[in-house]
Design an enzyme around this catalytic site. Sequence first.
Site, PDB file in Angstrom:
ATOM      1  N   GLU A 227       6.911  19.910 -10.011  1.00 43.82           N
ATOM      2  CA  GLU A 227       6.663  19.672  -8.583  1.00 43.82           C
ATOM      3  C   GLU A 227       6.744  21.017  -7.869  1.00 43.82           C
ATOM      4  O   GLU A 227       7.755  21.711  -7.973  1.00 43.82           O
ATOM      5  CB  GLU A 227       7.698  18.700  -8.005  1.00 43.82           C
ATOM      6  CG  GLU A 227       7.497  17.273  -8.444  1.00 43.82           C
ATOM      7  CD  GLU A 227       6.109  16.729  -8.144  1.00 43.82           C
ATOM      8  OE1 GLU A 227       5.482  17.198  -7.161  1.00 43.82           O
ATOM      9  OE2 GLU A 227       5.630  15.875  -8.888  1.00 43.82           O
ATOM     10  N   CYS A 261       9.297  22.146   0.783  1.00 37.91           N
ATOM     11  CA  CYS A 261       7.960  22.090   0.183  1.00 37.91           C
ATOM     12  C   CYS A 261       7.022  21.282   1.068  1.00 37.91           C
ATOM     13  O   CYS A 261       5.814  21.500   1.055  1.00 37.91           O
ATOM     14  CB  CYS A 261       8.040  21.478  -1.204  1.00 37.91           C
ATOM     15  SG  CYS A 261       8.869  19.887  -1.232  1.00 37.91           S
TER      16      CYS A 261
HETATM   17  P1  NAD Z   1      11.261  29.340  -7.879  1.00 42.25           P
HETATM   18  O1  NAD Z   1       9.998  28.925  -8.570  1.00 42.25           O
HETATM   19  O2  NAD Z   1      11.489  30.773  -7.667  1.00 42.25           O
HETATM   20  O3  NAD Z   1      12.527  28.809  -8.711  1.00 42.25           O
HETATM   21  C1  NAD Z   1      12.680  27.443  -9.055  1.00 42.25           C
HETATM   22  C2  NAD Z   1      13.516  27.363 -10.320  1.00 42.25           C
HETATM   23  O4  NAD Z   1      12.772  27.882 -11.410  1.00 42.25           O
HETATM   24  C3  NAD Z   1      14.800  28.185 -10.265  1.00 42.25           C
HETATM   25  O5  NAD Z   1      15.811  27.496 -10.947  1.00 42.25           O
HETATM   26  C4  NAD Z   1      14.413  29.467 -10.992  1.00 42.25           C
HETATM   27  O6  NAD Z   1      15.511  30.154 -11.528  1.00 42.25           O
HETATM   28  C5  NAD Z   1      13.515  28.909 -12.071  1.00 42.25           C
HETATM   29  N1  NAD Z   1      12.521  29.850 -12.599  1.00 42.25           N
HETATM   30  C6  NAD Z   1      11.957  30.910 -11.980  1.00 42.25           C
HETATM   31  N2  NAD Z   1      11.074  31.505 -12.811  1.00 42.25           N
HETATM   32  C7  NAD Z   1      11.067  30.795 -13.953  1.00 42.25           C
HETATM   33  C8  NAD Z   1      10.362  30.909 -15.187  1.00 42.25           C
HETATM   34  N3  NAD Z   1       9.481  31.893 -15.410  1.00 42.25           N
HETATM   35  N4  NAD Z   1      10.616  30.008 -16.167  1.00 42.25           N
HETATM   36  C9  NAD Z   1      11.505  29.008 -15.956  1.00 42.25           C
HETATM   37  N5  NAD Z   1      12.211  28.851 -14.814  1.00 42.25           N
HETATM   38  C10 NAD Z   1      11.988  29.735 -13.823  1.00 42.25           C
HETATM   39  O7  NAD Z   1      11.337  28.504  -6.510  1.00 42.25           O
HETATM   40  P2  NAD Z   1      12.451  28.577  -5.353  1.00 42.25           P
HETATM   41  O8  NAD Z   1      12.273  29.840  -4.584  1.00 42.25           O
HETATM   42  O9  NAD Z   1      13.792  28.272  -5.909  1.00 42.25           O
HETATM   43  O10 NAD Z   1      12.015  27.332  -4.436  1.00 42.25           O
HETATM   44  C11 NAD Z   1      11.003  27.396  -3.487  1.00 42.25           C
HETATM   45  C12 NAD Z   1       9.714  26.798  -4.020  1.00 42.25           C
HETATM   46  O11 NAD Z   1       9.969  25.473  -4.472  1.00 42.25           O
HETATM   47  C13 NAD Z   1       8.649  26.666  -2.958  1.00 42.25           C
HETATM   48  O12 NAD Z   1       7.398  27.024  -3.506  1.00 42.25           O
HETATM   49  C14 NAD Z   1       8.678  25.184  -2.597  1.00 42.25           C
HETATM   50  O13 NAD Z   1       7.477  24.689  -2.050  1.00 42.25           O
HETATM   51  C15 NAD Z   1       8.996  24.579  -3.921  1.00 42.25           C
HETATM   52  N6  NAD Z   1       9.591  23.235  -3.790  1.00 42.25           N
HETATM   53  C16 NAD Z   1       8.847  22.154  -4.180  1.00 42.25           C
HETATM   54  C17 NAD Z   1       9.367  20.867  -4.032  1.00 42.25           C
HETATM   55  C18 NAD Z   1       8.582  19.666  -4.481  1.00 42.25           C
HETATM   56  O14 NAD Z   1       9.200  18.625  -4.722  1.00 42.25           O
HETATM   57  N7  NAD Z   1       7.262  19.736  -4.587  1.00 42.25           N
HETATM   58  C19 NAD Z   1      10.651  20.698  -3.494  1.00 42.25           C
HETATM   59  C20 NAD Z   1      11.376  21.820  -3.105  1.00 42.25           C
HETATM   60  C21 NAD Z   1      10.840  23.086  -3.268  1.00 42.25           C
END
Ligand code: NAD
Length: 476
Positions: A227, A261
């Site tokens: 997501e 999001c």
């Molecule tokens: P992010 O992608 O930087 O991190 C999310 C998670 O993924 C963290 O735990 C991070 O450590 C991990 N991660 C980062 N790179 C990775 C990789 N290469 N492999 C595996 N794991 C990895 O996102 P964020 O800054 O924590 O959150 C903001 C983003 O999340 C925004 O884009 C927002 O729109 C999205 N979001 C989506 C929803 C939804 O339900 N659609 C809900 C909340 C937030």
Amino acid sequence: MIPAISLIESRSPHAPADVVASFPAAGEAGVQAAVLLAQAVQHDWAARNASARATALARAADAVEGAADELAALVVREVGKPVTEARAEVARSVSILRYYAQQVFDPVGAVHEPSGAGLLFTRRRPLGVAGLITPWNFPLAIPLWKAAPALAFGNTVVLKPAPQALACALRLAELLDLNEFQVVPGGAEEGAALAETADVVSFTGSAAAGALVRAAAVRRGVPVQTEMGGHNAAIVLPDADLESAAAQIAAAAMGFAGQKCTATRRIIAVGNGDEVRQAVLAAVARLGFGDPSDPGTVVGPLIDEAARDRVTVAAASAAAGVGRILAGGRIAGGTGEGGAGSRAGSRQAFGGLGGWYVEPTVVDGLFADHPLAREEVFGPICVVQDAASADEAVALANGVRYGLASAVYTRDLDRALDLSARLDTGLVRVNAPTSGVDFYLPFGGEKDSGYGGREQGKAAQDFYTSSHTVTVSPSR
Ligand code: NAD
């Protein structure tokens, strides 16, 4: 040589000198060990009867509810969520746990007519260890809306929370007090390791990280859902109740500094651009701004310095071209240039804020192919666009790679039904903000916003189990 241990540290966005959590990263080996441990207890957990799993989840709900004030304060401190929203997130977390404590008793299959004598039925079974990779912006609710159904249906859980929300995840683990729920501190490396080892993977976060997680899980052939971000549009038709629409849009675009999001990123005015701009700007100016622990605050700080700078850079790049800044665009609060200003009508002057604050920003005049009109900037910034007709508004709203949430403001039921059938987003909301989510309904996005099936509600059972078809024939 002994390898250096990397530390995972979270700091308060309102007061960045305040270190909230600091723990060694688990590393790849730590993740593998956690998954092995989770595998070791999974069979027993699944073999417990439904009542035992329901009781464990209900106890977890009681524990979270009992610590509600403390948890809300931690959410405020660690991720800068305004306290009113933080309290609502804790309450939602309790509801999620109670909801899945009851869903344990839902049917796990169906009985069918056999082709001969005997019995033909389906039965859903757990998949094993659920690897959950979560963002920081809903530091309790997102881990729980994944973990509660995973546990309810007999899986065990390894959670890799965002580094910025580590303290919330660790406190949650203490309160849940289940061997079947473990937290591994870490960043991208640990997330990638979990995607390489878990039996089922659920990710929420940015589109870029989601694509990597998805590729890893698909390569291994394990179920995965990702997501991701959105570029959510609110369409305001000429017959809308403008005052109510503007108030909702302002809160959905700027609340929690736009770090949802489902935040409204684009406002599409249909033949009523001047009035919409005026109403939205007035509503934005009324939003409480500042310290997230103040109950009147709606717009708090950004999660970190880089996030704050992405907003000001996006605003500056828009203004350097054809765009116009209608409101905001500057750092607020003395952490850089342009701070310590004050906005007429805002509840609180900016002066004295030491964290990562940006003024709520509204941008106008961009072409539809401008990066800010197409890509998510995760902060309090949105663009206003004009459409000559409802059809043009739908085309504009759908013309991005994301498909998470959209809103339509109108008093015309025919129009509402027509547009809600044509907007290609997972959530379509009529006279309601893009940012609302009901935990008991399926949730997820289309296109680059979501992959691999919905989460939450009844959809979660499908994701965390697989269906087996059982044929029982008479022995002779
Ligand atoms: P992010 O992608 O930087 O991190 C999310 C998670 O993924 C963290 O735990 C991070 O450590 C991990 N991660 C980062 N790179 C990775 C990789 N290469 N492999 C595996 N794991 C990895 O996102 P964020 O800054 O924590 O959150 C903001 C983003 O999340 C925004 O884009 C927002 O729109 C999205 N979001 C989506 C929803 C939804 O339900 N659609 C809900 C909340 C937030």
